[in-house]
Motif scaffolding. Structure first.
Motif, mmCIF file in Angstrom:
data_model
loop_
_atom_site.group_PDB
_atom_site.id
_atom_site.type_symbol
_atom_site.label_atom_id
_atom_site.label_comp_id
_atom_site.label_asym_id
_atom_site.label_seq_id
_atom_site.Cartn_x
_atom_site.Cartn_y
_atom_site.Cartn_z
ATOM 1 N N LYS A 230 0.830 -1.217 0.000
ATOM 2 C CA LYS A 230 0.000 0.000 0.000
ATOM 3 C C LYS A 230 0.859 1.259 0.000
ATOM 4 C CE LYS A 230 -2.658 -1.169 3.541
ATOM 5 N NZ LYS A 230 -3.703 -1.082 4.597
ATOM 6 N N SER A 231 1.978 1.204 0.712
ATOM 7 C CA SER A 231 2.826 2.392 0.843
ATOM 8 C C SER A 231 3.820 2.526 -0.299
ATOM 9 C CB SER A 231 3.599 2.342 2.168
ATOM 10 O OG SER A 231 4.550 1.279 2.150
ATOM 11 N N HIS A 232 3.933 1.469 -1.127
ATOM 12 C CA HIS A 232 4.970 1.411 -2.166
ATOM 13 C C HIS A 232 6.355 1.617 -1.554
ATOM 14 C CE1 HIS A 232 1.755 1.182 -4.987
ATOM 15 N NE2 HIS A 232 1.357 2.423 -4.808
ATOM 16 N N TRP B 256 13.464 3.979 0.625
ATOM 17 C CA TRP B 256 13.564 2.833 -0.274
ATOM 18 C C TRP B 256 12.205 2.515 -0.875
ATOM 19 C CZ3 TRP B 256 18.274 2.352 -1.495
ATOM 20 C CH2 TRP B 256 19.297 2.520 -0.555
ATOM 21 N N PRO B 257 11.803 3.265 -1.878
ATOM 22 C CA PRO B 257 10.491 3.041 -2.497
ATOM 23 C C PRO B 257 10.474 1.793 -3.377
ATOM 24 C CG PRO B 257 11.681 4.762 -3.670
ATOM 25 C CD PRO B 257 12.512 4.420 -2.474
ATOM 26 N N PHE B 258 9.288 1.246 -3.559
ATOM 27 C CA PHE B 258 9.054 0.133 -4.469
ATOM 28 C C PHE B 258 8.041 0.544 -5.529
ATOM 29 C CE2 PHE B 258 10.175 -3.209 -1.086
ATOM 30 C CZ PHE B 258 11.400 -3.484 -1.684
ATOM 31 N N SER B 259 8.118 -0.109 -6.664
ATOM 32 C CA SER B 259 7.051 0.000 -7.652
ATOM 33 C C SER B 259 5.922 -0.930 -7.226
ATOM 34 C CB SER B 259 7.564 -0.402 -9.038
ATOM 35 O OG SER B 259 8.620 0.450 -9.444
ATOM 36 N N PRO B 260 4.712 -0.735 -7.751
ATOM 37 C CA PRO B 260 3.596 -1.626 -7.382
ATOM 38 C C PRO B 260 3.915 -3.090 -7.668
ATOM 39 C CG PRO B 260 2.772 0.314 -8.542
ATOM 40 C CD PRO B 260 4.272 0.368 -8.638
ATOM 41 N N HIS B 261 3.336 -3.962 -6.855
ATOM 42 C CA HIS B 261 3.447 -5.415 -7.022
ATOM 43 C C HIS B 261 4.893 -5.892 -6.892
ATOM 44 C CE1 HIS B 261 -0.636 -4.879 -8.305
ATOM 45 N NE2 HIS B 261 -0.269 -4.245 -9.394
ATOM 46 N N SER C 23 6.132 -12.113 -20.693
ATOM 47 C CA SER C 23 4.959 -11.250 -20.552
ATOM 48 C C SER C 23 5.313 -9.892 -19.971
ATOM 49 C CB SER C 23 3.926 -11.932 -19.642
ATOM 50 O OG SER C 23 3.577 -13.205 -20.133
ATOM 51 N N ASN C 24 6.323 -9.878 -19.096
ATOM 52 C CA ASN C 24 6.692 -8.625 -18.428
ATOM 53 C C ASN C 24 8.208 -8.549 -18.316
ATOM 54 O OD1 ASN C 24 6.791 -6.281 -16.902
ATOM 55 N ND2 ASN C 24 6.222 -7.306 -14.986
ATOM 56 N N PRO C 25 8.878 -8.222 -19.410
ATOM 57 C CA PRO C 25 10.353 -8.212 -19.403
ATOM 58 C C PRO C 25 10.957 -7.141 -18.513
ATOM 59 C CG PRO C 25 9.494 -7.358 -21.477
ATOM 60 C CD PRO C 25 8.319 -7.923 -20.737
ATOM 61 N N GLN C 26 10.154 -6.170 -18.048
ATOM 62 C CA GLN C 26 10.674 -5.109 -17.179
ATOM 63 C C GLN C 26 10.876 -5.578 -15.736
ATOM 64 O OE1 GLN C 26 7.889 -4.515 -19.191
ATOM 65 N NE2 GLN C 26 9.136 -3.558 -20.797
ATOM 66 N N ASN C 27 10.421 -6.788 -15.419
ATOM 67 C CA ASN C 27 10.552 -7.291 -14.051
ATOM 68 C C ASN C 27 11.974 -7.801 -13.838
ATOM 69 O OD1 ASN C 27 10.490 -8.937 -11.668
ATOM 70 N ND2 ASN C 27 8.261 -9.033 -11.853
ATOM 71 N N ASN C 28 12.786 -6.996 -13.189
ATOM 72 C CA ASN C 28 14.205 -7.321 -13.029
ATOM 73 C C ASN C 28 14.456 -8.554 -12.162
ATOM 74 O OD1 ASN C 28 15.230 -5.229 -14.651
ATOM 75 N ND2 ASN C 28 15.057 -3.760 -12.964
ATOM 76 N N PHE C 29 13.597 -8.784 -11.164
ATOM 77 C CA PHE C 29 13.820 -9.942 -10.300
ATOM 78 C C PHE C 29 13.522 -11.239 -11.051
ATOM 79 C CE2 PHE C 29 12.626 -12.641 -6.492
ATOM 80 C CZ PHE C 29 13.942 -12.853 -6.110
#
Length: 657
Positions: free
Chosen positions: A129-131, A136-141, A427-433
């Protein structure tokens, strides 16, 4: 004589002399009086209006019923109450959620305002919820770094410091700092910590340990993230300093707070730095009203009496003295059985015969588990070591016995999750992990991964944006796999095509997994979440129940069964098992408890020293022979010791001869 309820309104710990008096008075009660007192004592606690209440509660003393009554009481006073119930043990959470769903006193709307969750899952919801936090921010999900990926990510951190001694600066030592919320201030550790959090931001992923720190900081930065006013914190003794700080931040100004635990059930001191001092300090805190639940309704008379005697032996000076008594006084219940076996095959034969003798009941329990009529195993076989290598080839027999009674597993194979990650990356190549995982599957070296990560971070890019052959080849392979999975054909045909791109360790199991749940675009998000749920299960070794289960003593926390067989009860294989862990193990049993010593298994020469701390009045001693399945009653403890000594002496003499 009226026996007062086990509540200290002044918050002062129960005095040892009063505990002794109360234990004697309660133990003199008949069955009806015990049950009446148990119910009235629990009701008095549930209806108590103290804002903060601490309950010291031994295993099987009725916590779940108390939680429901406490929630009902809160809703009587506050129709709009929002309640959080949390525990470290996932199965306890699942069972309590089921109890709440079936509670007829609560309205559907009230049930919707109750959150039942593990602490880590609840922390994750806050961070989502807080991202993340301001620093140390996160992107959604954002994703979770599961058990099997922790060392990989830490290796990526260490790659920034090629000259550092990896034998000193280990993930285990850093994880301890995360658990304790106390960081080494040396230049090396400060740099590693900074790099770890930078890398987590790049991967948009958090580990279980730092997830708690992030949630605590997020709540401190934005109190609106906390929408709840009432809190039940279960198994408090299993929390560490970071988790304590999170709980304090979460419930810093509660309308109601109920904390429950037992300092002598601490199991996770090595796994997650659990500390009994946390609940012991709370017990002395005058801001909390102190209470106890005294009667065990789970285990039978002799099992409970054995447990109470055992836990009172050689107690730590600081431990919280408690009352632990059987709810029923039926002395005709089976006594705890200590079984002496000459070899591991003999012990396994004992288990095999037990299962054969109870086959009808076990088959019925399996049926009930499959349709959710029951939630607990019929038999738990508890071992001090996960692989039970100390039983040699005989371990295969135990595995075969348990495999026969497993319910259909809902988990997926590692091959399935590997394939899921390839599909997900396409499907989501931007997901670095996810990209990092696939690079691992592709056996790209740590050094090469490091260069890719450094370049991406330097230019604020994702890995997929880099113009390198490894990146292009990886994305191309992922696209091919996705095309195959999205195309026409049977699962077998698709796997044949995919086998030219990646190899599966168990192709047959992978085929069954995909036939059960196809990998498709609409499934990726949900299945990725399931992957993280599996990672959480792996953290604490909790699994879904079959009618017969084999698991470690530590892994049995939160479970129970009609019957329990403990193996490896000897001077070698159980030498690392703590008193707390054995206490937990014996309290898993409802009706019967069998403790097996098998000589020659892993070098065992005699029974474990815990034998001396068990009470004669509630034990029976047996020898067991495989040749004719004869179980012979021995006169006393000394006879069992002499029987084992004699076997060892003869065996030793034969070896020398």
């Amino acid at each position: 004589m009226t026996i007062r309820f086990l509540i200290n309104d002044d918050g002062i710990p129960f005095q040892s002399s009063e505990i002794k008096t109360l234990r004697g008075a309660l133990d003199s009660l008949g069955d009806n009086e015990r049950e009446k007192y148990r119910n009235q004592n629990a009701s008095a606690i549930a209806q108590h209006n103290a804002v903060k209440f601490l309950i010291v509660s031994g295993p099987g003393t009725g916590k779940s019923h108390l939680f429901l009554d406490k929630i009902d009481h809160w809703y009587q006073d506050d129709q709009d109450a929002r309640v959080v119930v949390t525990s470290f043990v996932r199965k306890l959470v699942a069972d309590l959620q089921n109890d709440i769903d079936n509670d007829e006193k609560l309205t559907a709307e009230q049930k919707g305002r109750i959150t039942v969750s593990t602490l880590h899952k609840f922390a994750r919801s806050i961070v989502e919820k807080s991202h993340g936090t301001t620093e140390w921010p996160f992107s959604p999900h954002f994703r979770i770094v599961g058990q099997s990926w922790k060392e990989v990510v830490w290796g990526d951190v260490l790659a920034f410091y090629p000259d550092i001694d990896r034998g000193i600066y280990t993930w285990k030592k850093f994880e301890e700092q995360l658990h304790d919320n106390n960081f080494d201030e040396s230049d090396e550790w400060k740099a590693l910590k900074e790099t770890y959090f930078k890398l987590c931001r790049f991967y948009n992923a958090a580990g279980f340990a730092d997830l708690i720190l992030r949630a605590t900081k997020a709540l401190a930065e934005n109190s609106d993230l906390n929408e709840d006013d009432y809190f039940i914190i279960d198994e408090y003794q299993d929390f560490n300093l970071s988790e304590e700080a999170f709980i304090n931040q979460l419930a810093n100004n509660p309308e109601g707070l109920l904390v429950v635990g037992d300092d002598e059930q601490v199991l996770y001191e090595k796994l997650k730095s659990g500390k009994p001092t946390l609940i012991r300090n709370l017990y002395k805190n005058r801001d909390y009203i102190n209470g106890m639940l005294a009667f065990c309704s789970r285990s039978s008379f002799h099992i409970t009496k054995t447990t109470d005697h055992f836990i009172q032996q050689q107690r730590e000076t600081e431990s919280i003295e408690k009352i632990y008594l059987p709810l029923k006084t039926n002395s005709d219940d089976p006594k705890v059985q200590i079984i002496a076996c000459a070899t591991a095959p003999t012990a396994v034969d004992y288990i095999e015969k037990f299962v054969a003798d109870h086959k009808t009941e076990i088959d019925e329990r399996k049926r009930q588990l499959e349709i959710s009529e029951e939630k607990d195993a019929y038999l738990l076989i508890l071992t001090p070591a996960k692989e039970i290598n100390f039983y040699g080839q005989s371990k295969e027999t135990i595995k075969r016995i348990t495999a026969e009674y497993q319910t259909e597993t809902k988990s997926f194979s590692e091959d399935y999750y590997q394939l899921l990650n390839y599909y997900s990356l396409a499907s989501n190549p931007q997901n670095n992990f996810t990209f990092r995982k696939v690079l691992y599957y592709e056996s790209v070296s740590e050094d090469k991964v490091h260069k890719l990560v450094v370049e991406a971070m330097r230019y604020d890019k994702n890995l997929c944006d880099l113009d390198t052959q490894e990146i292009k080849d990886t994305l191309n392979k992922c696209d091919k796999i996705k095309t195959i999975l999205d195309g026409e054909g049977t699962v077998a045909e698709k796997l044949d095509q995919i086998s030219h791109l990646i190899l599966a360790a168990d192709k047959a199991k992978l085929q069954k997994d995909i036939e059960r749940k196809a990998i498709g675009q609409e499934e990726v998000a949900r299945l990725e979440h399931e992957e993280e749920e599996e990672a959480e299960l792996e953290e604490i070794e909790v699994k879904r129940m079959g009618a017969v289960e084999l698991m470690t003593i530590v892994g049995s926390k939160g479970l129970s069964a009609d019957h329990v067989i403990i193996i490896g009860f000897d001077n070698v294989n159980m030498k690392r098992v703590t008193k707390n862990a054995f206490y937990v193990a014996i309290t898993r049993a409802r009706k019967s408890l069998h403790i097996l010593t098998a000589l020659k298994s892993g070098g065992a020469t005699k029974a474990h020293s815990f034998l001396k701390q068990l009470p004669d009045n509630h034990l029976e001693f047996y020898s067991y022979k495989k040749s004719n399945h004869i179980k012979r009653l021995l006169n006393n403890r000394q006879c069992l010791i002499e029987y084992l000594d004699n076997i060892h002496r003869i065996s030793h003499k034969n070896r020398k001869g």
